[in-house]
Design an enzyme around this catalytic site. Structure first.
Site, PDB file in Angstrom:
ATOM      1  N   HIS A   1       0.824  -1.209   0.000  1.00  0.00           N
ATOM      2  CA  HIS A   1       0.000   0.000   0.000  1.00  0.00           C
ATOM      3  C   HIS A   1       0.859   1.262   0.000  1.00  0.00           C
ATOM      4  CE1 HIS A   1      -3.880  -2.040   1.692  1.00  0.00           C
ATOM      5  NE2 HIS A   1      -3.419  -2.621   0.604  1.00  0.00           N
TER       6      HIS A   1
ATOM      7  N   GLU B   1       0.672   3.964   1.789  1.00  0.00           N
ATOM      8  CA  GLU B   1       1.063   4.376   3.133  1.00  0.00           C
ATOM      9  C   GLU B   1       2.233   3.531   3.635  1.00  0.00           C
ATOM     10  OE1 GLU B   1      -3.563   4.235   3.062  1.00  0.00           O
ATOM     11  OE2 GLU B   1      -1.889   3.260   2.055  1.00  0.00           O
TER      12      GLU B   1
ATOM     13  N   CYS C   1      -6.629   1.722   5.005  1.00  0.00           N
ATOM     14  CA  CYS C   1      -7.271   0.490   5.462  1.00  0.00           C
ATOM     15  C   CYS C   1      -6.849   0.209   6.905  1.00  0.00           C
ATOM     16  CB  CYS C   1      -6.866  -0.672   4.546  1.00  0.00           C
ATOM     17  SG  CYS C   1      -5.145  -1.201   4.769  1.00  0.00           S
TER      18      CYS C   1
ATOM     19  N   CYS D   1      -2.965  -0.428   7.336  1.00  0.00           N
ATOM     20  CA  CYS D   1      -2.175   0.812   7.310  1.00  0.00           C
ATOM     21  C   CYS D   1      -2.473   1.682   8.525  1.00  0.00           C
ATOM     22  CB  CYS D   1      -2.432   1.570   6.020  1.00  0.00           C
ATOM     23  SG  CYS D   1      -1.768   0.721   4.565  1.00  0.00           S
TER      24      CYS D   1
END
Length: 156
Positions: free
Chosen positions: A82, A84, A110, A113
């Site tokens: 991801h 992040e 999410c 993260c």
């Protein structure tokens, strides 16, 4: 005398940068960009894509798509890291302290993260698009992680 142009707010400015970073994404379903900022200085950026040196989804296809996995579910079935997470990894790789920073992300993080952001001491997450993950929002609230949705088109 000329009228001074209207400058974007800091939130709008950094969110626009996150959108540019998202342009590097190789995900077939959602292009996400993230920018970590402290004291109006960029610390790290990240976008969603496969780990370094591995083939990307735009080269081999999307497993989640082929299995019809809905957005917000079964995060472990994905080649991509991801945005992040990549921003966190880049900061760690280069020895950049990020505790107390803000994260500008094109999409609401999410739960995976969110847990990482809480543990590294991110104080505020500014995002544009919501993400269907109620547990992430609940955990952010419990931890005091401020979530701010920003409409970049309207914000100046």
């Amino acid at each position: 005398m000329t009228t001074p142009r209207k400058r974007p707010s800091w939130d709008s400015y950094f969110m626009q940068l996150a959108q540019v970073v998202a342009g590097r994404s190789t995900c077939l379903r959602r292009q996400v960009g993230a920018v970590m900022v402290k004291d109006k200085q960029i610390l790290s950026t990240g976008y969603n894509g496969s780990p370094s040196g591995l083939l990307h989804c735009d080269e081999v296809g999307c497993l989640r798509q082929s299995l019809s996995i809905p957005s917000g579910e079964r995060h472990e079935i994905c080649r991509a890291v991801h945005a992040e997470q990549n921003a966190l990894v880049q900061a760690a790789k280069h020895g950049v302290a990020i505790a107390g920073a803000d994260l500008y992300c094109t999409d609401q993080p999410c739960v995976l993260c969110t847990k990482l952001l809480i543990n590294v001491g991110i104080k505020r997450v500014v995002y544009t698009h919501t993400y269907p993950d109620q547990l992430a929002a609940t955990m952010a609230k419990e931890a005091g992680l401020e979530l701010v949705q920003l409409d970049v088109k309207c914000e100046t």
